[in-house]
Scaffold this motif. Structure first.
Motif, PDB file in Angstrom:
ATOM      1  N   TRP A  34       0.829  -1.200   0.000  1.00  0.00           N
ATOM      2  CA  TRP A  34       0.000   0.000   0.000  1.00  0.00           C
ATOM      3  C   TRP A  34       0.863   1.250   0.000  1.00  0.00           C
ATOM      4  N   TYR A  51       3.008  -0.046   3.842  1.00  0.00           N
ATOM      5  CA  TYR A  51       2.436  -1.247   4.455  1.00  0.00           C
ATOM      6  C   TYR A  51       2.447  -2.390   3.452  1.00  0.00           C
ATOM      7  N   GLY A  53       1.044  -6.605   3.080  1.00  0.00           N
ATOM      8  CA  GLY A  53       0.225  -7.672   3.639  1.00  0.00           C
ATOM      9  C   GLY A  53       0.285  -8.885   2.744  1.00  0.00           C
ATOM     10  N   LEU A  85      -5.030  -2.849   8.471  1.00  0.00           N
ATOM     11  CA  LEU A  85      -4.676  -1.620   7.760  1.00  0.00           C
ATOM     12  C   LEU A  85      -5.719  -0.541   8.021  1.00  0.00           C
ATOM     13  N   THR A  88      -5.445   0.781  11.600  1.00  0.00           N
ATOM     14  CA  THR A  88      -4.297   1.672  11.718  1.00  0.00           C
ATOM     15  C   THR A  88      -4.571   3.026  11.077  1.00  0.00           C
ATOM     16  N   ILE A 142       9.351  -7.248   5.546  1.00  0.00           N
ATOM     17  CA  ILE A 142       9.228  -6.358   6.703  1.00  0.00           C
ATOM     18  C   ILE A 142      10.604  -6.020   7.272  1.00  0.00           C
ATOM     19  N   LEU A 147       8.547   0.001   6.765  1.00  0.00           N
ATOM     20  CA  LEU A 147       7.095  -0.133   6.668  1.00  0.00           C
ATOM     21  C   LEU A 147       6.454   0.297   7.982  1.00  0.00           C
ATOM     22  N   LEU A 149       3.589   1.254   8.913  1.00  0.00           N
ATOM     23  CA  LEU A 149       2.226   0.869   9.257  1.00  0.00           C
ATOM     24  C   LEU A 149       2.094  -0.614   9.597  1.00  0.00           C
ATOM     25  N   ASN A 150       3.119  -1.389   9.366  1.00  0.00           N
ATOM     26  CA  ASN A 150       3.106  -2.790   9.780  1.00  0.00           C
ATOM     27  C   ASN A 150       3.527  -2.878  11.241  1.00  0.00           C
ATOM     28  N   ASN A 154       7.610  -6.208  13.289  1.00  0.00           N
ATOM     29  CA  ASN A 154       8.205  -4.937  12.880  1.00  0.00           C
ATOM     30  C   ASN A 154       8.590  -4.044  14.067  1.00  0.00           C
ATOM     31  N   HIS A 160       6.904   2.114  15.292  1.00  0.00           N
ATOM     32  CA  HIS A 160       6.185   1.032  15.976  1.00  0.00           C
ATOM     33  C   HIS A 160       5.652   1.430  17.356  1.00  0.00           C
TER      34      HIS A 160
END
Length: 181
Positions: A34, A51, A53, A85, A88, A142, A147, A149-150, A154, A160
């Motif tokens: 994303w 992000y 997935g 997602l 978040t 990852i 990333l 948003l992960n 992570n 984070h």
């Protein structure tokens, strides 16, 4: 190969593209990424991959029934209960998380989910790669990509702790509010 294909894809797909029938997203397993033209948070960059997935997800005793088409479409038009997602993004956009239905599910309720869907249609773009066993590449992606948003796998990402705390506060507030529709 996967890093470059997700971080600098040949094409990014919009909500209109993905939700059209029959749509471009394959009905197969794979990895998706994303990108956001506008950042969902002032501390995050715009215009890049934030992000990744996978679909399906491999669990300890089974593999989910999801595929790229189902998963990507759900992220664009689903709800925060079924999409990490969306949870978040909604928290970053300061939408109000609420308990719905029986009170066990948390979403941004009707208006908040609609607002998030509109925001994603305007700013979110997605790309994907088919892969028969996407869980075999997820951890490597990852680890190698920034990333923010992960959350899963992570903890090394500088964003984070902030995102974890923001989501926890949203859940706590939602549990203190009455159940809504």
């Amino acid at each position: 190969m996967y890093v470059a294909a997700l971080s600098s894809p040949e094409r990014l797909w919009s909500a209109d593209d993905v939700l059209s029938r029959p749509g471009p997203v394959p009905n197969t397993a794979g990895v998706y990424g994303w990108h956001f033209g506008e950042s969902p948070h002032p501390g995050l960059p715009a215009g890049r991959l934030l992000y990744v997935g996978i679909a399906p997800r491999r669990m300890s005793n089974r593999t989910s029934t999801q595929n790229l088409r189902k998963r990507v479409r759900f992220h664009f038009r689903g709800n925060a209960y079924g999409s990490t997602l969306r949870l978040t993004l909604g928290c970053l956009l300061r939408l109000e998380l609420r308990r719905v239905g029986s009170g066990k599910r948390l979403t941004f309720a009707r208006d908040g989910e609609a607002e998030l869907t509109r925001w994603m249609a305007e700013h979110a773009r997605v790309c994907w790669l088919e892969h028969a066993e996407p869980w075999t590449v997820e951890a490597d992606l990852i680890a190698r990509l920034d990333l923010p948003l992960n959350l899963d796998q992570n903890r090394h990402n500088a964003f984070h702790p902030h995102l974890t705390e923001l989501r926890a506060r949203a859940r706590h507030r939602a549990r203190d509010l009455p159940v809504t529709t």
